[in-house]
Enzyme design. Sequence first.
Site, PDB file in Angstrom:
ATOM      1  N   TYR A   1       0.913  -7.073  -2.676  1.00 18.89           N
ATOM      2  CA  TYR A   1       0.827  -5.823  -2.733  1.00 18.89           C
ATOM      3  C   TYR A   1       0.203  -4.966  -3.990  1.00 18.89           C
ATOM      4  O   TYR A   1       0.113  -5.556  -4.970  1.00 18.89           O
ATOM      5  CB  TYR A   1       2.376  -5.220  -2.366  1.00 18.89           C
ATOM      6  CG  TYR A   1       3.570  -5.631  -3.342  1.00 18.89           C
ATOM      7  CD1 TYR A   1       3.564  -5.756  -4.560  1.00 18.89           C
ATOM      8  CD2 TYR A   1       5.036  -5.110  -2.819  1.00 18.89           C
ATOM      9  CE1 TYR A   1       4.394  -6.385  -5.394  1.00 18.89           C
ATOM     10  CE2 TYR A   1       6.002  -5.658  -3.587  1.00 18.89           C
ATOM     11  CZ  TYR A   1       5.664  -5.947  -4.928  1.00 18.89           C
ATOM     12  OH  TYR A   1       6.730  -6.181  -5.698  1.00 18.89           O
ATOM     13  N   GLU A   2       0.074  -3.749  -3.812  1.00 18.12           N
ATOM     14  CA  GLU A   2      -0.620  -3.126  -4.817  1.00 18.12           C
ATOM     15  C   GLU A   2      -1.917  -3.540  -5.142  1.00 18.12           C
ATOM     16  O   GLU A   2      -2.418  -3.664  -6.133  1.00 18.12           O
ATOM     17  CB  GLU A   2       0.322  -3.288  -6.160  1.00 18.12           C
ATOM     18  CG  GLU A   2      -0.079  -2.128  -7.255  1.00 18.12           C
ATOM     19  CD  GLU A   2       0.420  -0.744  -6.619  1.00 18.12           C
ATOM     20  OE1 GLU A   2      -0.606   0.084  -6.546  1.00 18.12           O
ATOM     21  OE2 GLU A   2       1.464  -0.421  -6.290  1.00 18.12           O
ATOM     22  N   GLY A   3      -2.487  -3.708  -3.919  1.00 20.80           N
ATOM     23  CA  GLY A   3      -3.928  -4.486  -3.823  1.00 20.80           C
ATOM     24  C   GLY A   3      -3.862  -5.771  -3.959  1.00 20.80           C
ATOM     25  O   GLY A   3      -3.606  -6.649  -4.876  1.00 20.80           O
TER      26      GLY A   3
ATOM     27  N   GLN B   1      -8.080  -7.194  -6.153  1.00 27.92           N
ATOM     28  CA  GLN B   1      -8.096  -7.201  -7.719  1.00 27.92           C
ATOM     29  C   GLN B   1      -9.381  -7.790  -8.447  1.00 27.92           C
ATOM     30  O   GLN B   1     -10.127  -7.144  -9.047  1.00 27.92           O
ATOM     31  CB  GLN B   1      -7.182  -8.033  -8.377  1.00 27.92           C
ATOM     32  CG  GLN B   1      -5.647  -7.422  -7.764  1.00 27.92           C
ATOM     33  CD  GLN B   1      -5.581  -6.099  -8.184  1.00 27.92           C
ATOM     34  OE1 GLN B   1      -5.983  -5.317  -9.329  1.00 27.92           O
ATOM     35  NE2 GLN B   1      -4.933  -5.507  -7.331  1.00 27.92           N
TER      36      GLN B   1
END
Lengths: 598, 598
Positions: free
Chosen positions: B440-442, B447
């Site tokens: 999650y969060e990319g 990244q």
Amino acid sequence: MPTYRAPVDDTLFLLNSVFGIDRYNNLPGFEDATPDMIEAILSEAGKLSEEVLAPLNQTGDQEGCTRNEDASVTTPSGFRQAYETFREGGWVGLSADPEYGGQGLPATLDAAINEFLSAANMAFSMYPGLSKGAIAALSLHGSEDQKRTYLPKLISGEWSGTMNLTEPHCGTDLGLIRTKAVPNGDGAYDITGTKIFISAGEHDLTDNIVHLVLARIEGAPEGVKGISLFVVPKHVPDADGNAGERNAVACGSIEEKMGIHGNATCVMNYDGATGWLVGEEHKGLRAMFTMMNEARLGVGIQGLAQSEVAYQNAVAYARDRLQGRALDGPKEPDKPADPIIVHPDVRRVLLTIKSFNEAARALVLWTALRGDVSHRAGDEKEREAADDAMGLLTPVVKGVLTDKGFENAVMAQQMYGGHGYIAEWGMEQFVRDARIAMIYEGANGIQALDLVGRKLPRNGGRAVMAFFQEVASFVQENAEDDALKPYTEPLQKGLDDLQKATMWFMQNAMTKPDNAGAGSTDYMHLFGLVALGYMWGQMARAAQSELAAGANGRTDYLSAKLATGRFFMERVMPETSAHLARISTGAQTMMDMPAEAF
Amino acid sequence: MPTYRAPVDDTLFLLNSVFGIDRYNNLPGFEDATPDMIEAILSEAGKLSEEVLAPLNQTGDQEGCTRNEDASVTTPSGFRQAYETFREGGWVGLSADPEYGGQGLPATLDAAINEFLSAANMAFSMYPGLSKGAIAALSLHGSEDQKRTYLPKLISGEWSGTMNLTEPHCGTDLGLIRTKAVPNGDGAYDITGTKIFISAGEHDLTDNIVHLVLARIEGAPEGVKGISLFVVPKHVPDADGNAGERNAVACGSIEEKMGIHGNATCVMNYDGATGWLVGEEHKGLRAMFTMMNEARLGVGIQGLAQSEVAYQNAVAYARDRLQGRALDGPKEPDKPADPIIVHPDVRRVLLTIKSFNEAARALVLWTALRGDVSHRAGDEKEREAADDAMGLLTPVVKGVLTDKGFENAVMAQQMYGGHGYIAEWGMEQFVRDARIAMIYEGANGIQALDLVGRKLPRNGGRAVMAFFQEVASFVQENAEDDALKPYTEPLQKGLDDLQKATMWFMQNAMTKPDNAGAGSTDYMHLFGLVALGYMWGQMARAAQSELAAGANGRTDYLSAKLATGRFFMERVMPETSAHLARISTGAQTMMDMPAEAF
């Protein structure tokens, strides 16, 4: 729901084109394994895996096993019927001794099929898998009477088997076993103690369960030299050989665990249960070890299997999932986004897994072939060499295939983004299931120690020298073939690193064994890379020959094979130098640290 | 049951001895953060984590969250009370704007404390963690009215926040968002659509939940340039600012997922819910991105946190578990076996984790400090340089700390043998919980692309050049210090590899972006190794200075620090060369493969 398709064609390519299984048709059992027969058996096993077992994988995980109040255990819905189908197909006894009802086919076929079964439904496949372990133990060490009593029922699948080693305070160190065996006067023993982590310890698939149990005969020497092996049936066979009186062994509880929920992992309580000695007194551990190679190969296969099924689903998702655009411009401009398989990082992940799976499958079959030769060849030298190779490769197959198999399942899960974390999509189950294979049948750290501490030095390094020689010869034979250079040159580089690491151990670990222990896991993986690289060399050569000979209508398959191997050489083999660098730093830094400073 | 002890001393060593946080006391908020104050805050946070949150971690996992028939969600037993304690302690607003009730302390302290909270109970810590995200978004982009309405309640913890981005068909590619916003005539919008994977989307910890929602205003341009950000409270605040009328947003279901069961991952249905535009029309994505660095740092911390708690338990087990004997003879001959920490392979695993954790903690604090400077420094150049560094390091912290954090949790679990697979021991929960942070969060592949495709080339490579310069200067400054050579020499070698890889991209990826994509993940990890190695260089220098100055009564701690760093340099840094080798092979092999050949 995830899907599965058994890699029958890839397995046939390996058996026929790469390893030439027909060259072995002078071995007992191999004469029946004609190419047509092999194809028919693999196809049938593939169908069973795809159509009967795979559909029960996710439901089996969700439902799990239930221990009832009477200590019986209910397997997940559908498992009983699937087991009946499995049993009726004669799959348990495929490679077992025909004298006791087996089909006597090569164990190599068993290995190939085990991949399919385990990929389709790992938890289910463990029930018959454990039976095979019991068959092997009794075949090798049982008395004639024990064989007649148990083997036909185990081989037909009417009964199933288990292995009972671990106790709460001892797993790796079996010398600490406390389960007690007291002679009961009529040649049998009363067995008392608690065993934990017993896969398939209790279930509702068969009439009877045949437990093979390590215990200590009263007054036995301490440590591993006082351990004996016993057969303890759940129901004592009656005069007709059928399941008779209930024995004093029962499932105390089922473990709540991370995965393989469809397989009952039991705490087994032996409360003066009647057991019979298998083999000699106090030599139970040796009896266990002789069957360890096959069992560890089987666990290595589980690692490959979870990697393969996770890969197949990741590929399907990567082709379907529309998200973002290719880095060099839209590939499907008429759609709202490109499928994620356009992205190099996605392809890198998929090829990392694919290039592992295909080489691991080869390594499994190659090792299993060595196993067959070691048991069936007429020539003693040939048997010995094959046994050396199998012994050497077994910890590598177990340790590397399960470590990488798990990593690959994790990478395949990652392809799904957030959906990979959700149970519904099935990817997280592959990860949870794959995890156990790194632990059981000897945790992978133990495999590495077995390789470095026992398999390397055994017989003055005979096995490892023969392996190096075999790989070096392959490289030399093909050194002039330019088309093979992308495979042979990195393989040679990997072999150099492996030989340097071996030399480093010889120079630094004889007097300081910690230097071997500190490098053991790196060495196992370095060895694995070279072994897998060697498989790629052989596969590339076979693929190029077949392409040169007209490709037989499968140019695409063979081209993909060559590209996948090239990826392995470019992206996976470079790791050998990092392993060598780590090994060469030795044990001092880690051993100097006081235990309380961690 | 697993235990946890917050690494307060190690954090203080970093803040005081390594980074000299007192040097920053000219920044707003830092003047209050005296050494005594910092120690008091960290100790209190440690106590809260150890005594209140950690005991609820395993029960929270087992019990999970329940969606009730009225679409309300009940969190696991004890979570409500723990949240009350947490809220009353003022922890939500530690670094928030004092104008709205925050304490204005350095966000660096928040980062330090987040590790403790997340290690103790990751699922719990996500509830206030999400609130911090909402606070950041509204602070940066909200109108004065929105700030006055929401910030005090969010900062006090009376209300909580969420981020609503993902929809079933789009996660990474937010340009595909379909959730619709229609102006309702009085300045607000009717929001309609379905959002998935909404952490803390519904729960019983607070009176109100403030959803920040990405949606498309009717008639907006297609793609990411038509996305706007809205605030959609569960209860519309009334005239007094309290939770008023129920809004048309509800939890449709809770996802069944692999881990973080204590946090409700919700499908959120917006059915004409009233929402207010935050910031400008069609600039929602930009608004999201400005708060992404902090959020991604937070997820990186979760990776470290799970690695740390898993490590602590693995060490305890390795000291206790008696199994086998040391390779060079018994260490505790009076016991039935030696503790497994005598084995080099066990120490190798533990030191691999420990040497990562300590450097990762340093990297988190160093990056968070850059964040504080970027927001609070008076000098624009200083702010810019700090913002560059934070932007550059953020994908590295997120991607590397979560990839390695998960790997480490798996390795720590492995130390337990079969017990690691059993829920009761708690190790498998750390693995399951840690897994989500890679996604999650990319997802971590994103990244890596962010690092290579955006952060590297930005402003002509200004940030990365400054980073290389900083590391090179450190090495040069200490090149003559023989005691530091075991740290500076491998660091220089790693930096060389990283610079070569960067150069390779410059030469090969400008015209062929796939060459960057194919090497992005390797590059991220190569960067991570150099960044962690740089942290080790700084820690080693600080430890040696302190030892030279008399060690202040903690010779053991400082010696262990130096030994751990040496291990990192010997055993972890060599991986940089394998990364470089892989990167240098480029994209061709993987891109040539037809999608259907996978």
